[in-house]
Design an enzyme around this catalytic site. Structure first.
Site, short mmCIF file in Angstrom:
data_model
loop_
_atom_site.label_atom_id
_atom_site.label_comp_id
_atom_site.label_asym_id
_atom_site.label_seq_id
_atom_site.Cartn_x
_atom_site.Cartn_y
_atom_site.Cartn_z
N CYS A 329 0.23 -1.43 -0.16
CA CYS A 329 -0.35 -0.08 -0.18
C CYS A 329 0.82 1.46 -0.19
O CYS A 329 0.29 2.69 -1.09
CB CYS A 329 -0.85 -0.23 0.87
SG CYS A 329 -0.77 -1.23 2.54
N ARG A 358 8.03 -11.05 4.65
CA ARG A 358 7.83 -10.35 6.18
C ARG A 358 8.25 -11.64 6.87
O ARG A 358 8.88 -12.76 7.58
CB ARG A 358 6.46 -10.29 6.48
CG ARG A 358 5.69 -9.48 6.13
CD ARG A 358 4.04 -10.11 5.97
NE ARG A 358 3.53 -8.82 4.85
CZ ARG A 358 1.79 -8.56 5.84
NH1 ARG A 358 0.91 -9.86 6.10
NH2 ARG A 358 1.12 -7.65 4.56
N GLN A 376 1.02 -11.20 -2.80
CA GLN A 376 -0.51 -10.78 -2.70
C GLN A 376 -1.46 -10.47 -3.64
O GLN A 376 -0.86 -9.55 -3.85
CB GLN A 376 -0.84 -9.25 -1.46
CG GLN A 376 -0.55 -9.70 -0.47
CD GLN A 376 -0.44 -9.19 1.14
OE1 GLN A 376 -0.04 -7.22 0.89
NE2 GLN A 376 -1.13 -9.03 2.08
N ASP A 378 -3.03 -7.94 -4.20
CA ASP A 378 -3.78 -6.66 -3.09
C ASP A 378 -4.66 -5.84 -5.01
O ASP A 378 -4.24 -5.38 -5.97
CB ASP A 378 -2.49 -6.09 -3.16
CG ASP A 378 -2.49 -5.14 -1.84
OD1 ASP A 378 -2.89 -5.53 -0.83
OD2 ASP A 378 -1.42 -5.63 -0.86
N HIS A 380 -6.54 -1.72 -4.52
CA HIS A 380 -6.13 -0.38 -3.96
C HIS A 380 -6.98 -0.11 -4.25
O HIS A 380 -6.88 0.93 -5.99
CB HIS A 380 -5.10 0.62 -3.72
CG HIS A 380 -3.96 -0.05 -2.68
ND1 HIS A 380 -3.41 -1.18 -2.85
CD2 HIS A 380 -3.55 -0.48 -1.40
CE1 HIS A 380 -2.76 -2.05 -2.11
NE2 HIS A 380 -2.85 -1.59 -1.37
N LYS A 459 -11.37 -3.29 9.18
CA LYS A 459 -12.20 -3.96 8.31
C LYS A 459 -12.76 -5.32 7.95
O LYS A 459 -13.26 -5.90 8.89
CB LYS A 459 -10.32 -5.15 7.93
CG LYS A 459 -9.81 -5.73 9.11
CD LYS A 459 -8.70 -6.71 8.50
CE LYS A 459 -8.85 -7.54 10.18
NZ LYS A 459 -7.32 -8.49 9.32
N HIS A 505 -7.91 -0.99 0.39
CA HIS A 505 -7.30 -1.73 0.60
C HIS A 505 -8.32 -3.22 -0.09
O HIS A 505 -9.45 -3.56 1.16
CB HIS A 505 -6.37 -2.38 2.12
CG HIS A 505 -5.87 -1.17 1.91
ND1 HIS A 505 -4.31 -0.65 1.96
CD2 HIS A 505 -6.18 0.26 3.14
CE1 HIS A 505 -3.76 0.00 2.79
NE2 HIS A 505 -5.24 0.98 2.97
#
Length: 630
Positions: A329, A358, A376, A378, A380, A459, A505
């Site tokens: 992000c 990570r 991911q 992902d 946005h 979320k 997100h």
């Protein structure tokens, strides 16, 4: 005093009544099942007295809060038993985890599975003793004396501020702990130790290697037996075993927690990726890509440095500190801010299959389920405040479309503000209200997951249920007012004035790696045709049949069907057995009859064989099955 309950009712309670006593006053069933409770949103032990009018909630083992307290209590029970059986064992930490609990300890004695029976026997003794579990507050000096010789606990003590510290005691066993706990050891009736592993103290390879003992527990023996049966089924579907057998991926000591994808594994990965891209393009998403490493200034600005630094890999570029991205992000905001934006561009939907790293502790790594590098899916989206509800409504429809071909049922959880968070209470309240409105207006049933939101916003989490009835949290929609504020993102509104966008997100599969692991276990390696690395296997009976088989394979190649040819000088039965073990959806056998008649013999996964099938009609049927993702 008046106490409010979740159903909206209020009850009169005498001051000083414990949560446990209050639970029994509501009903014996609740009194027996309650593990912990909460007073005005704060988790409390059942022996906690109610001192003022408040809102009270009880948590049973069926709730995440109840399971966490139950499993953490069993971790204490296990360490209690170990220290009775083995002297000079230095305990460190013993948390509840996603599926049970563990305790890390330092001991000269090397434990193995052969020790499980003795430890479980001692644990049962402590359960029968039905020891009272009590919270004890002691001075720092006494705590240091208590842990004299245990460098791990002394290190933890130094990190805790305050003159007094909280311990929990059961019989002769006492441990530093924030709680909560069951009120008596007698509640921990059914448990099983599951495995022993090594784990570095604090997850740092420079530190001492500790022993980590895992376990699982339930309130009743019946539940434990059901769990063991489920585990036996799950063992056969373990994605780590199937991944090796089906040649999908591997792990190597040169990169613990970093998966190596093989050609067949990449087929599944790319098919999932293509499916998502196709569906998102229909809905106006644009694909982007952001860098793997970025200057730590970005991570300070985003708040990740403060909240996530211990999970980040750091490096140096031109004498400046950089971080390998743990999330996509912050980099995505730079794309948004690369030029002025108008309200006419919003919603702006940006999609990225972003590879993130990570630092996970070695003890929690688990195949593709828990890795140190993953991708991911992902997304946005930047919206005006007025567009929030319509945009999330569209997201709910997109998620339904994506999950349908896999046959997953799923539930929805609304996760709210955690203890550590960014931004004002006003912004959090606004964000939580927006998500609640969307769910209720769309008549979507959901459960509340208090305190489990991201540090930057609340979320909606999607929890899928697999073929074994296990639940997996995969997708998530996160509403974020903080990131646009921190990065000073703007758009020019209809009034020609700058306004702050809201960032949404979205991850539908979540981690691609983890989702592949879930799929592998859900299907037991027998993937649907559109996902199967090999969709059909052509088996020839003898060399004289190869020419006809080559013609059929040419037709498949032209149709884009993934196939393999097996023309080895082996018995047909052996070749069919091999293809069956590889879980190929369609096995095509070609012998004299097939060559003479210009047909195929088709064997399906359920063992049924159909003779005299025309090649063109079979390929047409297979093409449709792949296209429909049925």
């Amino acid at each position: 005093m008046k106490v409010s309950l979740p159903d909206g009712s209020k009850k009169e309670v005498r001051k000083g009544t414990t949560l446990g006593e209050f639970a029994y006053s509501i009903g014996p069933r609740l009194g027996k099942a309650a593990v912990v409770g909460s007073i005005d949103g704060e988790i409390r032990d059942l022996f906690e007295p109610i001192e003022k009018s408040a809102s009270v909630v009880f948590f049973t083992f069926d709730s995440p809060e109840g399971r966490e307290a139950f499993w953490h209590s069993t971790a204490h029970l296990m360490m209690h038993a170990i220290q009775r059986l083995h002297k000079n064992v230095k305990n460190t930490i013993g948390p509840a985890v996603e599926n049970g609990f563990y305790y890390d300890f330092d001991s000269k004695y090397t434990f193995s599975e052969s020790d499980f029976e003795a430890i479980e026997k001692e644990m049962q003794k402590i359960v029968k003793e039905d020891l009272e579990v009590e919270r004890v507050i002691i001075t720092r000096k006494k705590a240091e004396e208590f842990f004299k010789g245990n460098k791990y606990k002394l290190e933890i003590l130094k990190e805790i501020s305050g003159k007094t510290l909280q311990f929990y005691r059961q019989g002769e066993f006492m441990d530093l702990c924030r709680g909560g706990h069951v009120p008596r050891t007698g509640m921990l009736k059914a448990f099983k130790l599951t495995k022993i592993a090594g784990a570095y103290w604090r997850g740092d390879s420079k530190n001492t290697m500790l022993q980590r003992l895992y376990g699982i527990s339930f309130p009743e023996t019946k539940e434990l037996k059901e769990y063991i049966k489920l585990q036996e089924k799950a063992e056969k579907r373990d994605h780590r075993k199937l991944g090796k057998r089906l040649d999908l991926f591997s792990f190597h000591e040169e990169g613990p927690g970093f998966p190596f994808f093989h050609p067949k594994g990449m087929v599944i990965y790319r098919e999932l990726e293509k499916f998502l891209l196709d569906e998102k393009r229909k809905r106006g998403y644009h694909e982007v890509r952001t860098p793997q490493i970025l200057d730590n200034k970005l991570w300070h600005q985003s708040g990740h440095w403060e909240h996530y630094k211990e999970n980040m890999y750091l490096t140096e570029v031109d004498e400046n500190e950089y971080a390998v991205k743990p999330m996509n992000c912050p980099g995505n905001t730079k794309i948004y801010s690369s030029r002025p934006r108008s309200y006419r561009e919003l919603p702006l939907r940006l999609s990225e299959f972003g590879h993130v790293h990570r630092h996970e502790l070695s003890g929690v790594l688990h195949g593709l389920m828990r890795v140190r590098a993953f991708t991911q899916d992902d997304n946005h989206t930047y919206v005006t405040p007025e567009q929030i509800e319509s945009e999330i409504t569209g997201i709910l429809e997109l998620v339904e479309t994506i999950y349908k071909p896999f046959g997953f049922e799923y539930t929805i959880r609304l996760s709210t503000k955690p203890e550590k968070s960014l931004g004002s209470d006003e912004l959090w309240e606004r964000a939580e209200k927006a998500l609640t409105n969307v769910l209720e207006k769309n008549k979507v049933s959901y459960s509340l997951n208090p305190g489990e939101g991201a540090f930057y916003g609340p979320k909606i989490d999607f929890v899928i249920r697999d073929s074994l009835g296990r639940e997996w949290q995969t997708g998530t929609v996160q509403l974020d007012f903080q990131m646009p504020e921190r990065f000073e993102l703007e758009y020019i509104g209809e009034d020609n004035s700058p306004h702050r966008p809201v960032m949404i997100h979205l991850a539908i599969l979540g981690s691609m790696e983890r989702f592949m692991a879930v799929l592998t276990e859900h299907f037991g390696g027998a993937f649907p045709v559109w996902l199967s690395p090999v969709q059909a296997k052509i088996i020839t009976v003898a060399d004289r049949h190869n020419k006809y088989a080559d013609m059929v394979s040419g037709m498949m190649l032209e149709s884009g069907i993934r196939f393999e040819m097996d023309s080895r000088a082996e018995r047909v039965e052996a070749k069919v057995r091999d293809a069956t073990l590889e879980k190929v959806p369609y096995i095509i056998t070609i012998g004299d009859k097939e060559v003479e008649g210009g047909t195929l013999a088709i064997r399906t996964r359920d063992g049924k064989v159909k003779f005299g099938v025309k090649a063109a009609s079979f390929i047409k049927k297979l093409e449709k099955e792949i296209k429909d993702r049925s």
